[in-house]
Design a protein around this motif. Structure first.
Motif, PDB file in Angstrom:
ATOM      1  N   GLY A  73     -31.641  20.320  62.403  1.00 35.42           N
ATOM      2  CA  GLY A  73     -32.991  20.452  62.970  1.00 35.42           C
ATOM      3  C   GLY A  73     -33.940  20.037  62.227  1.00 35.42           C
ATOM      4  O   GLY A  73     -33.806  18.731  61.715  1.00 35.42           O
ATOM      5  N   ALA A  74     -35.000  20.463  62.256  1.00 37.61           N
ATOM      6  CA  ALA A  74     -36.281  19.947  61.712  1.00 37.61           C
ATOM      7  C   ALA A  74     -36.222  19.870  60.029  1.00 37.61           C
ATOM      8  O   ALA A  74     -36.808  18.853  59.592  1.00 37.61           O
ATOM      9  N   ALA A 117     -38.559  19.417  67.669  1.00 40.01           N
ATOM     10  CA  ALA A 117     -38.735  18.752  68.946  1.00 40.01           C
ATOM     11  C   ALA A 117     -39.923  19.440  69.774  1.00 40.01           C
ATOM     12  O   ALA A 117     -40.562  18.853  70.520  1.00 40.01           O
ATOM     13  N   GLY A 118     -40.042  20.868  69.812  1.00 44.04           N
ATOM     14  CA  GLY A 118     -40.953  21.339  70.663  1.00 44.04           C
ATOM     15  C   GLY A 118     -42.236  21.274  70.488  1.00 44.04           C
ATOM     16  O   GLY A 118     -43.060  20.685  71.142  1.00 44.04           O
ATOM     17  N   ALA A 125     -50.281  23.832  77.753  1.00 42.40           N
ATOM     18  CA  ALA A 125     -48.914  23.876  77.366  1.00 42.40           C
ATOM     19  C   ALA A 125     -48.606  25.000  76.303  1.00 42.40           C
ATOM     20  O   ALA A 125     -49.527  25.157  75.699  1.00 42.40           O
ATOM     21  N   ALA A 126     -47.464  25.131  76.208  1.00 39.42           N
ATOM     22  CA  ALA A 126     -46.847  26.298  75.276  1.00 39.42           C
ATOM     23  C   ALA A 126     -45.674  26.181  74.721  1.00 39.42           C
ATOM     24  O   ALA A 126     -44.788  25.328  75.439  1.00 39.42           O
ATOM     25  N   TYR A 127     -45.402  26.605  73.518  1.00 41.25           N
ATOM     26  CA  TYR A 127     -44.046  26.415  72.899  1.00 41.25           C
ATOM     27  C   TYR A 127     -43.628  27.796  72.221  1.00 41.25           C
ATOM     28  O   TYR A 127     -44.673  28.166  71.318  1.00 41.25           O
ATOM     29  N   ARG A 128     -42.613  28.222  72.295  1.00 37.47           N
ATOM     30  CA  ARG A 128     -42.050  29.480  71.494  1.00 37.47           C
ATOM     31  C   ARG A 128     -41.033  29.176  70.655  1.00 37.47           C
ATOM     32  O   ARG A 128     -39.940  28.610  71.218  1.00 37.47           O
ATOM     33  N   LEU A 129     -41.022  29.463  69.383  1.00 38.17           N
ATOM     34  CA  LEU A 129     -39.988  28.912  68.511  1.00 38.17           C
ATOM     35  C   LEU A 129     -38.642  29.478  68.827  1.00 38.17           C
ATOM     36  O   LEU A 129     -37.480  28.748  68.858  1.00 38.17           O
ATOM     37  N   ALA A 130     -38.582  31.003  69.017  1.00 37.45           N
ATOM     38  CA  ALA A 130     -37.502  31.477  69.137  1.00 37.45           C
ATOM     39  C   ALA A 130     -37.513  32.551  70.567  1.00 37.45           C
ATOM     40  O   ALA A 130     -38.653  32.726  71.069  1.00 37.45           O
ATOM     41  N   THR A 170     -34.446  25.439  66.021  1.00 36.38           N
ATOM     42  CA  THR A 170     -35.659  24.268  65.741  1.00 36.38           C
ATOM     43  C   THR A 170     -35.659  24.107  64.144  1.00 36.38           C
ATOM     44  O   THR A 170     -35.460  22.845  64.043  1.00 36.38           O
ATOM     45  N   LEU A 171     -35.753  25.109  63.377  1.00 34.86           N
ATOM     46  CA  LEU A 171     -35.983  24.876  62.095  1.00 34.86           C
ATOM     47  C   LEU A 171     -34.861  24.251  61.108  1.00 34.86           C
ATOM     48  O   LEU A 171     -34.763  22.965  60.559  1.00 34.86           O
ATOM     49  N   TRP A 172     -33.710  25.095  61.087  1.00 34.29           N
ATOM     50  CA  TRP A 172     -32.791  24.438  60.213  1.00 34.29           C
ATOM     51  C   TRP A 172     -31.031  25.265  60.642  1.00 34.29           C
ATOM     52  O   TRP A 172     -30.610  25.928  59.991  1.00 34.29           O
TER      53      TRP A 172
END
Length: 342
Positions: A291-292, A127-128, A257-262, A280-282
């Protein structure tokens, strides 16, 4: 009609796929795994009726709609081509292939056989990362100028990869794909450097600069040096505790814009470890893998069923990513700039 799926590769990640398939309208009809003991264990755990040691044997004896390739990276291209020639749709974990020419053949044969191949570029289903693409599409950042990607992994994981595959195919390919997705133009030049810290065959660190035809510049950094004391971001379903620390930044001429996975939005503290599980992932939610990963497998099922087009990860863009990844490896190993033809 329930889609019949064959899983090729029953290792740790193959089992994760099987957990995700439990939530989808499919029947996992067969598994292909050369390790007989592992194959039998997976068949028993997931109730898979048929097991084979080779894809050739599976395709000869079984009628399946979708082949899910989750084997070692070096085998992907060959297995995808076999499935395509058998008239099957394919989902293949990244990378599509490790050879640009082979990736091109896959594209050509897919068109000729009238089937679909979906590459598991999982970030496109997070989503991010999707939100960043939407921000770009809406023009909120203006004209894209620079794309920055950093993805760091647990040092303790590296021996499993440092003798097996160059990290551009394991970690770098994620951010190369995001760069292709966000830049929206072919890559025209690559320059990369690498360093060996552990002394294994492949480098622990990699930095690449990608220049695209529309003058967007992307930097891709990958390192396998995160110490064991770092907060754990992976726990549970994959049976591999450790850390993935990934940051994506988009810079335009009118915004960033920025996104951090964890991050520390979710944290678990015990006497032995600090965990900041990524969602995010699973992630496992209510006992199911979501998740993704679940989203991309569900997408592949819909594409194979013909209920939607292959518009999230078109095969042309997957092939472009392979072309760039191969150029990154060449540049890093030879210390040269690599110009890519259009």
């Amino acid at each position: 009609m329930v889609m019949r799926v064959a899983l090729v590769g029953a290792g740790r990640f193959g089992a994760l796929h099987l957990h995700a398939f439990r939530s989808l309208p499919v029947e996992v009809a067969a598994v292909c795994e050369p390790d007989g003991e592992r194959r039998a264990a997976v068949q028993e755990e997931f109730g898979i009726p048929a097991g084979y040691g080779s894809l050739d044997e599976l395709l000869e004896r079984e009628s399946v709609d979708l082949v899910d390739v989750v084997s070692d990276e070096s085998t992907h291209g060959e297995l995808v081509l076999k499935a395509v020639e058998a008239g099957c749709h394919v989902f293949v974990e990244k990378p599509l292939s490790m050879d640009p020419a082979e990736a091109g053949r896959i594209r050509d044969r897919t068109r000729a056989r009238g089937v679909q191949v979906v590459t598991g570029q999982i970030s496109r289903f997070g989503a991010g990362y999707q939100h960043l693409r939407d921000v770009l599409d809406r023009g909120e950042l203006g004209r894209p100028v620079n794309l920055r990607f950093r993805r760091d992994f647990s040092r303790s994981w590296f021996p499993a990869f440092g003798r097996r595959v160059h990290p551009v195919w394991e970690s770098g390919v994620h951010d190369i794909d995001l760069a292709v997705w966000y830049a929206g133009a072919p890559c025209r030049e690559v320059y990369a450097v690498q360093r060996r810290v552990s002394g294994l065959e492949y480098p622990d660190t990699l930095v690449a600069v990608l220049t695209f035809a529309n003058d967007v510049v992307a930097t891709v950094e990958s390192a396998w040096l995160v110490p064991d004391a770092a907060p754990q971001t992976l726990r549970g379903s994959l049976e591999l505790d450790g850390t993935i620390d990934a940051v994506t930044e988009l810079l335009g001429d009118r915004g960033t814009a920025a996104y951090r996975l964890a991050h520390d939005g979710l944290s678990v503290r015990t006497d032995t470890a600090l965990a900041q599980p990524e969602l995010t992932l699973w992630p496992t939610v209510a006992g199911r893998v979501s998740g993704a990963l679940a989203a991309e497998l569900g997408y592949a099922v819909e594409v194979a069923a013909g209920t939607r087009g292959n518009d999230v990860i078109p095969l042309d863009e997957a092939v472009e990513g392979i072309r760039i990844a191969a150029a990154v490896q060449r540049s890093a190993e030879q210390g040269v700039r690599v110009t890519l033809g259009t």
